[in-house]
Design a protein around this motif. Structure first.
Motif, PDB file in Angstrom:
ATOM      1  N   LEU A  52       0.914  -1.225   0.036  1.00 42.63           N
ATOM      2  CA  LEU A  52      -0.078  -0.081   0.003  1.00 42.63           C
ATOM      3  C   LEU A  52       0.943   1.078   0.014  1.00 42.63           C
ATOM      4  O   LEU A  52       0.585   2.184  -0.822  1.00 42.63           O
ATOM      5  N   PHE A  53       2.052   1.065   0.698  1.00 42.49           N
ATOM      6  CA  PHE A  53       2.847   2.289   0.755  1.00 42.49           C
ATOM      7  C   PHE A  53       3.488   2.584  -0.452  1.00 42.49           C
ATOM      8  O   PHE A  53       3.481   3.615  -1.178  1.00 42.49           O
ATOM      9  N   ALA A  54       3.819   1.492  -1.189  1.00 45.09           N
ATOM     10  CA  ALA A  54       4.324   1.500  -2.708  1.00 45.09           C
ATOM     11  C   ALA A  54       3.392   2.145  -3.360  1.00 45.09           C
ATOM     12  O   ALA A  54       3.604   3.094  -4.507  1.00 45.09           O
ATOM     13  N   GLN A  55       2.162   1.824  -3.642  1.00 41.26           N
ATOM     14  CA  GLN A  55       0.990   2.213  -4.328  1.00 41.26           C
ATOM     15  C   GLN A  55       0.765   3.760  -4.193  1.00 41.26           C
ATOM     16  O   GLN A  55       0.729   4.589  -5.180  1.00 41.26           O
ATOM     17  N   TYR A  56       0.596   4.143  -2.706  1.00 36.78           N
ATOM     18  CA  TYR A  56       0.443   5.464  -2.306  1.00 36.78           C
ATOM     19  C   TYR A  56       1.683   6.379  -2.888  1.00 36.78           C
ATOM     20  O   TYR A  56       1.289   7.494  -3.486  1.00 36.78           O
ATOM     21  N   THR A  57       2.760   5.955  -2.908  1.00 36.90           N
ATOM     22  CA  THR A  57       4.128   6.746  -3.378  1.00 36.90           C
ATOM     23  C   THR A  57       3.847   6.700  -5.056  1.00 36.90           C
ATOM     24  O   THR A  57       4.178   7.979  -5.404  1.00 36.90           O
ATOM     25  N   GLU A  58       3.619   5.745  -5.647  1.00 36.60           N
ATOM     26  CA  GLU A  58       3.549   5.934  -7.079  1.00 36.60           C
ATOM     27  C   GLU A  58       2.678   6.805  -7.459  1.00 36.60           C
ATOM     28  O   GLU A  58       2.603   7.567  -8.513  1.00 36.60           O
ATOM     29  N   ILE A  59       1.270   6.683  -6.641  1.00 41.46           N
ATOM     30  CA  ILE A  59       0.178   7.848  -7.251  1.00 41.46           C
ATOM     31  C   ILE A  59       0.572   9.026  -6.869  1.00 41.46           C
ATOM     32  O   ILE A  59       0.174  10.142  -7.629  1.00 41.46           O
ATOM     33  N   VAL A  60       1.256   9.362  -5.754  1.00 38.97           N
ATOM     34  CA  VAL A  60       1.614  10.731  -5.364  1.00 38.97           C
ATOM     35  C   VAL A  60       2.587  11.406  -6.510  1.00 38.97           C
ATOM     36  O   VAL A  60       2.547  12.361  -6.954  1.00 38.97           O
ATOM     37  N   GLU A  61       3.553  10.561  -6.984  1.00 41.36           N
ATOM     38  CA  GLU A  61       4.562  10.822  -7.872  1.00 41.36           C
ATOM     39  C   GLU A  61       3.830  11.017  -9.240  1.00 41.36           C
ATOM     40  O   GLU A  61       4.222  12.081  -9.906  1.00 41.36           O
ATOM     41  N   ALA A  62       3.080  10.178  -9.840  1.00 38.18           N
ATOM     42  CA  ALA A  62       2.269  10.400 -11.146  1.00 38.18           C
ATOM     43  C   ALA A  62       1.607  11.607 -10.815  1.00 38.18           C
ATOM     44  O   ALA A  62       1.666  12.334 -11.916  1.00 38.18           O
ATOM     45  N   VAL A  63       0.823  11.815  -9.967  1.00 34.46           N
ATOM     46  CA  VAL A  63      -0.109  12.976  -9.906  1.00 34.46           C
ATOM     47  C   VAL A  63       0.827  14.330 -10.141  1.00 34.46           C
ATOM     48  O   VAL A  63       0.576  15.256 -10.620  1.00 34.46           O
ATOM     49  N   SER A  64       1.854  14.268  -9.115  1.00 34.75           N
ATOM     50  CA  SER A  64       2.912  15.599  -9.057  1.00 34.75           C
ATOM     51  C   SER A  64       3.502  15.736 -10.484  1.00 34.75           C
ATOM     52  O   SER A  64       3.442  16.909 -10.939  1.00 34.75           O
ATOM     53  N   THR A  65       3.784  14.501 -11.264  1.00 34.11           N
ATOM     54  CA  THR A  65       4.477  14.410 -12.589  1.00 34.11           C
ATOM     55  C   THR A  65       3.233  15.112 -13.444  1.00 34.11           C
ATOM     56  O   THR A  65       3.616  16.130 -14.511  1.00 34.11           O
ATOM     57  N   TYR A  66       2.245  14.840 -13.644  1.00 33.61           N
ATOM     58  CA  TYR A  66       1.131  15.080 -14.400  1.00 33.61           C
ATOM     59  C   TYR A  66       0.956  16.521 -14.366  1.00 33.61           C
ATOM     60  O   TYR A  66       0.769  17.421 -15.018  1.00 33.61           O
ATOM     61  N   LEU A  67       0.817  17.020 -12.823  1.00 33.04           N
ATOM     62  CA  LEU A  67       0.396  18.470 -12.849  1.00 33.04           C
ATOM     63  C   LEU A  67       1.807  19.268 -13.318  1.00 33.04           C
ATOM     64  O   LEU A  67       1.662  20.458 -13.918  1.00 33.04           O
ATOM     65  N   SER A  68       3.019  18.912 -13.113  1.00 36.27           N
ATOM     66  CA  SER A  68       4.176  19.616 -13.418  1.00 36.27           C
ATOM     67  C   SER A  68       4.277  19.729 -15.087  1.00 36.27           C
ATOM     68  O   SER A  68       4.472  20.779 -15.712  1.00 36.27           O
ATOM     69  N   ASP A  69       3.907  18.605 -15.569  1.00 35.32           N
ATOM     70  CA  ASP A  69       4.065  18.505 -17.005  1.00 35.32           C
ATOM     71  C   ASP A  69       2.850  19.612 -17.610  1.00 35.32           C
ATOM     72  O   ASP A  69       2.956  20.243 -18.609  1.00 35.32           O
ATOM     73  N   GLY A  70       1.604  19.419 -16.850  1.00 34.46           N
ATOM     74  CA  GLY A  70       0.560  20.556 -17.222  1.00 34.46           C
ATOM     75  C   GLY A  70       0.921  21.859 -16.989  1.00 34.46           C
ATOM     76  O   GLY A  70       0.496  22.753 -18.104  1.00 34.46           O
ATOM     77  N   ALA A  71       1.817  22.219 -15.982  1.00 34.80           N
ATOM     78  CA  ALA A  71       2.354  23.617 -15.814  1.00 34.80           C
ATOM     79  C   ALA A  71       3.244  23.973 -17.111  1.00 34.80           C
ATOM     80  O   ALA A  71       3.144  25.162 -17.294  1.00 34.80           O
ATOM     81  N   SER A  72       3.844  22.890 -17.484  1.00 35.13           N
ATOM     82  CA  SER A  72       4.962  23.352 -18.496  1.00 35.13           C
ATOM     83  C   SER A  72       4.210  23.335 -19.796  1.00 35.13           C
ATOM     84  O   SER A  72       4.552  24.385 -20.667  1.00 35.13           O
ATOM     85  N   ALA A  73       3.339  22.595 -20.151  1.00 35.24           N
ATOM     86  CA  ALA A  73       2.343  22.731 -21.286  1.00 35.24           C
ATOM     87  C   ALA A  73       1.553  24.200 -21.203  1.00 35.24           C
ATOM     88  O   ALA A  73       1.549  24.743 -22.547  1.00 35.24           O
ATOM     89  N   ALA A  74       1.056  24.699 -20.375  1.00 39.77           N
ATOM     90  CA  ALA A  74       0.208  25.931 -20.156  1.00 39.77           C
ATOM     91  C   ALA A  74       1.363  26.858 -20.343  1.00 39.77           C
ATOM     92  O   ALA A  74       1.115  27.710 -21.081  1.00 39.77           O
ATOM     93  N   SER A  75       2.700  26.995 -19.710  1.00 39.23           N
ATOM     94  CA  SER A  75       3.427  27.883 -19.896  1.00 39.23           C
ATOM     95  C   SER A  75       4.106  28.018 -21.570  1.00 39.23           C
ATOM     96  O   SER A  75       4.226  28.965 -22.017  1.00 39.23           O
ATOM     97  N   ASP A  76       4.078  26.901 -22.026  1.00 35.04           N
ATOM     98  CA  ASP A  76       4.654  26.933 -23.475  1.00 35.04           C
ATOM     99  C   ASP A  76       3.488  27.593 -24.384  1.00 35.04           C
ATOM    100  O   ASP A  76       3.897  28.235 -25.360  1.00 35.04           O
ATOM    101  N   GLY A  77       2.390  27.110 -23.853  1.00 38.21           N
ATOM    102  CA  GLY A  77       0.977  27.560 -24.562  1.00 38.21           C
ATOM    103  C   GLY A  77       1.148  29.020 -24.624  1.00 38.21           C
ATOM    104  O   GLY A  77       0.756  29.874 -25.525  1.00 38.21           O
ATOM    105  N   ALA A  78       1.261  29.725 -23.354  1.00 36.75           N
ATOM    106  CA  ALA A  78       1.248  31.196 -23.235  1.00 36.75           C
ATOM    107  C   ALA A  78       2.475  31.796 -24.016  1.00 36.75           C
ATOM    108  O   ALA A  78       2.233  32.907 -24.752  1.00 36.75           O
ATOM    109  N   GLN A  79       3.591  31.334 -24.178  1.00 38.14           N
ATOM    110  CA  GLN A  79       4.681  31.726 -24.957  1.00 38.14           C
ATOM    111  C   GLN A  79       4.521  31.690 -26.403  1.00 38.14           C
ATOM    112  O   GLN A  79       4.769  32.695 -27.060  1.00 38.14           O
TER     113      GLN A  79
END
Length: 107
Positions: A52-79
């Protein structure tokens, strides 16, 4: 050819849209940081096991990565919107200069 007023309105609209996407990028970046801080320790999951700890950690990392990628994509779109605005203005100025030059009297 567009009028100067139409050019101004179009460039302001592109700039305004870029600001919106900058805001989206900032919000997603903040969410990514907040999600990334949701780390836990093995101790918090000791009663449920390592899986369960491993799954939780994977989920947190995946969500954080998706949000970070979204931030980069939005910034690229603005530029990209700013780049289009700048190109639009430059091409319009170039076109006006060419047309005006075509009507000049050559002595």
């Amino acid at each position: 050819m567009l009028s100067p007023e139409e050019i101004r309105v179009a460039s302001e609209a592109l700039g305004s849209d870029a600001v919106v996407w900058d805001g989206v990028s900032s919000t997603l970046s903040t969410a990514s940081s907040a999600t990334g801080s949701m780390r836990s320790s093995d101790a918090a999951f000791c009663w449920k096991g390592d899986e369960l700890f491993a799954q939780y950690t994977e989920i947190v990392e995946a969500v954080s990565t998706y949000l970070s990628d979204g931030a980069s994509a939005a910034s690229d779109g603005a530029q990209a919107l700013r780049d289009v605005r700048d190109l639009f203005i430059a091409r319009e100025d170039e076109t006006v200069s060419t047309i005006n030059g075509a009507w000049e009297v050559q002595l």
